[in-house]
Design a protein around this motif. Structure first.
Motif, mmCIF file in Angstrom:
data_model
loop_
_atom_site.group_PDB
_atom_site.id
_atom_site.type_symbol
_atom_site.label_atom_id
_atom_site.label_comp_id
_atom_site.label_asym_id
_atom_site.label_seq_id
_atom_site.Cartn_x
_atom_site.Cartn_y
_atom_site.Cartn_z
ATOM 1 N N ALA A 1 0.762 -1.214 -0.053
ATOM 2 C CA ALA A 1 -0.073 0.129 0.099
ATOM 3 C C ALA A 1 0.751 1.410 -0.064
ATOM 4 O O ALA A 1 1.758 1.154 0.669
ATOM 5 N N ILE A 2 0.578 2.212 -1.017
ATOM 6 C CA ILE A 2 1.178 3.430 -1.036
ATOM 7 C C ILE A 2 0.507 4.318 -0.999
ATOM 8 O O ILE A 2 -0.589 4.595 -1.923
ATOM 9 N N GLN B 1 -12.049 4.088 -5.135
ATOM 10 C CA GLN B 1 -11.188 4.153 -6.095
ATOM 11 C C GLN B 1 -9.525 3.372 -5.823
ATOM 12 O O GLN B 1 -9.265 2.778 -6.687
ATOM 13 N N ARG B 2 -9.261 3.621 -4.585
ATOM 14 C CA ARG B 2 -8.055 3.108 -4.200
ATOM 15 C C ARG B 2 -8.004 1.553 -4.047
ATOM 16 O O ARG B 2 -7.002 0.908 -4.436
ATOM 17 N N GLN B 3 -9.335 1.052 -3.707
ATOM 18 C CA GLN B 3 -9.233 -0.130 -3.800
ATOM 19 C C GLN B 3 -9.363 -0.947 -5.167
ATOM 20 O O GLN B 3 -8.998 -1.968 -5.283
ATOM 21 N N THR B 4 -10.020 -0.286 -5.675
ATOM 22 C CA THR B 4 -10.022 -0.805 -7.428
ATOM 23 C C THR B 4 -8.822 -0.749 -7.734
ATOM 24 O O THR B 4 -8.342 -1.721 -8.700
ATOM 25 N N GLU B 5 -7.984 0.202 -7.708
ATOM 26 C CA GLU B 5 -6.678 0.340 -8.038
ATOM 27 C C GLU B 5 -5.825 -0.701 -7.698
ATOM 28 O O GLU B 5 -5.086 -1.461 -8.105
ATOM 29 N N ALA B 6 -5.907 -1.095 -6.251
ATOM 30 C CA ALA B 6 -5.217 -2.125 -5.688
ATOM 31 C C ALA B 6 -5.544 -3.419 -6.347
ATOM 32 O O ALA B 6 -4.623 -4.341 -6.500
ATOM 33 N N GLN B 7 -6.834 -3.637 -6.419
ATOM 34 C CA GLN B 7 -7.244 -5.045 -7.028
ATOM 35 C C GLN B 7 -6.885 -5.069 -8.534
ATOM 36 O O GLN B 7 -6.334 -6.319 -8.808
ATOM 37 N N LYS C 1 -4.152 -3.994 -9.668
ATOM 38 C CA LYS C 1 -2.549 -4.241 -9.693
ATOM 39 C C LYS C 1 -2.404 -5.718 -9.233
ATOM 40 O O LYS C 1 -1.272 -6.350 -9.770
ATOM 41 N N ALA C 2 -3.265 -6.183 -8.347
ATOM 42 C CA ALA C 2 -3.111 -7.591 -7.822
ATOM 43 C C ALA C 2 -3.480 -8.473 -9.026
ATOM 44 O O ALA C 2 -2.697 -9.302 -9.542
ATOM 45 N N ALA C 3 -4.386 -7.964 -10.076
ATOM 46 C CA ALA C 3 -4.920 -8.863 -11.230
ATOM 47 C C ALA C 3 -3.881 -8.951 -12.114
ATOM 48 O O ALA C 3 -3.472 -9.794 -12.830
#
Lengths: 216, 71
Positions: free
Chosen positions: A127-128, B38-44, B46-48
């Motif tokens: 997380a950043i 939005q932050r969670q969507t971006e993190a998901q 990136k994980a994908a």
């Protein structure tokens, strides 16, 4: 009962708690008991060389408040500014939705710059966070798990300097993803931290408690 | 339509007030919800992306961790 001094007149310790103490060479006097919860303390400026005083306080943590998490947002306001650091213990927190991450905003602002690590059993990621609140950034609000986090704000009462903040937390989301997160960063304000907002992005809280401690 | 509730605990006086958010608080709250989503969507995403890359390379998550020097 009168007490005979080595020389001079007798002194009388007549009241509960009275002490007979030396006040000079070959002389003594009565020191009356102090107020409740005071301790006997050496003080060369007094006639007896002793006085009753409040015990010195050392470091440690003082519980400032306990709040049940309820509604969409919980704000802890008017935080005592006489401590060195703040610690927030947030535990057993859940919300009404299937999704939601715990979010903490010092002074209610999005001004935290934090980096850290997070591991989720469904996906690993780092997380950043830039100019935002501090949050694990993942859903950790399963209703049958003891989701918990500790947030420390260092030197929160100082002005003219940014403050350090750390987040350590873990939990289980509704997809049974086990998450642990550690974040460390800076609150980019020179103002003292006088309030903290706590909420989730998944709707209203459905349980949980926050305990706020002041640390000397 | 009623707005979400906010709980304000005055630590100094120990007074707790539960009330509806005012307009300014509600606007701020909505913006925060959108930002976190939005932050969670971006993190998901990136994980994908990471998983897709591992699949293309024929690596498992454990092998990728070893390769990158992690524990």
């Amino acid at each position: 009962m009168p007490i005979t001094k080595a020389s001079g007149n007798a002194v009388t310790a007549a009241a509960k708690g009275d002490l007979v103490v030396g006040s000079a060479t070959n002389d003594s006097s009565v020191l009356a008991v102090g107020a409740n919860n005071t301790v006997l303390t050496a003080d060369s400026t007094t006639a007896t060389g002793l006085k009753w005083a409040a015990p010195a306080t050392g470091g440690g943590m003082t519980l400032l408040s306990t709040t049940s998490l309820s509604g969409a947002t919980v704000t802890l306001s008017s935080i005592d500014q006489t401590y060195t650091h703040l610690e927030l213990y947030i535990f057993k927190y859940t919300n009404l939705s299937s999704n939601g991450a715990l979010i903490v905003k010092p002074n209610g602002n999005n001004n935290v710059q934090a980096n850290g690590g997070r591991n989720n059993s469904n996906s690993a990621a780092v997380a950043i966070q830039t100019d935002t609140a501090i949050s694990p950034g993942w859903n950790t609000l399963r209703t049958n798990a003891d989701n918990a986090a500790i947030i420390t704000i260092y030197n929160y009462a100082e002005t003219g300097k940014h403050k350090n903040i750390t987040y350590v937390g873990g939990g289980v989301d509704t997809n049974s993803a086990y998450t642990g997160a550690f974040l460390s960063g800076i609150i980019k304000t020179d103002d003292a931290i006088t309030s903290v907002d706590i909420f989730s992005n998944g709707g209203d809280f459905n349980g949980g408690t926050v305990k706020l401690y002041g640390v000397k | 339509m009623s707005k979400p509730l906010i709980r304000i605990h005055n630590v100094e006086t120990d007074e707790i007030v539960d009330r509806e958010m005012n307009d300014a608080e509600f606007t701020k709250y909505q913006a925060e919800q959108e930002l976190e989503a939005q932050r969670q969507t971006e993190a998901q995403a990136k994980a994908a992306q990471r998983q897709a890359l591992l699949t293309r390379l024929g690596l498992t998550e454990e092998e990728a961790t070893i390769l990158l020097g992690g524990n």
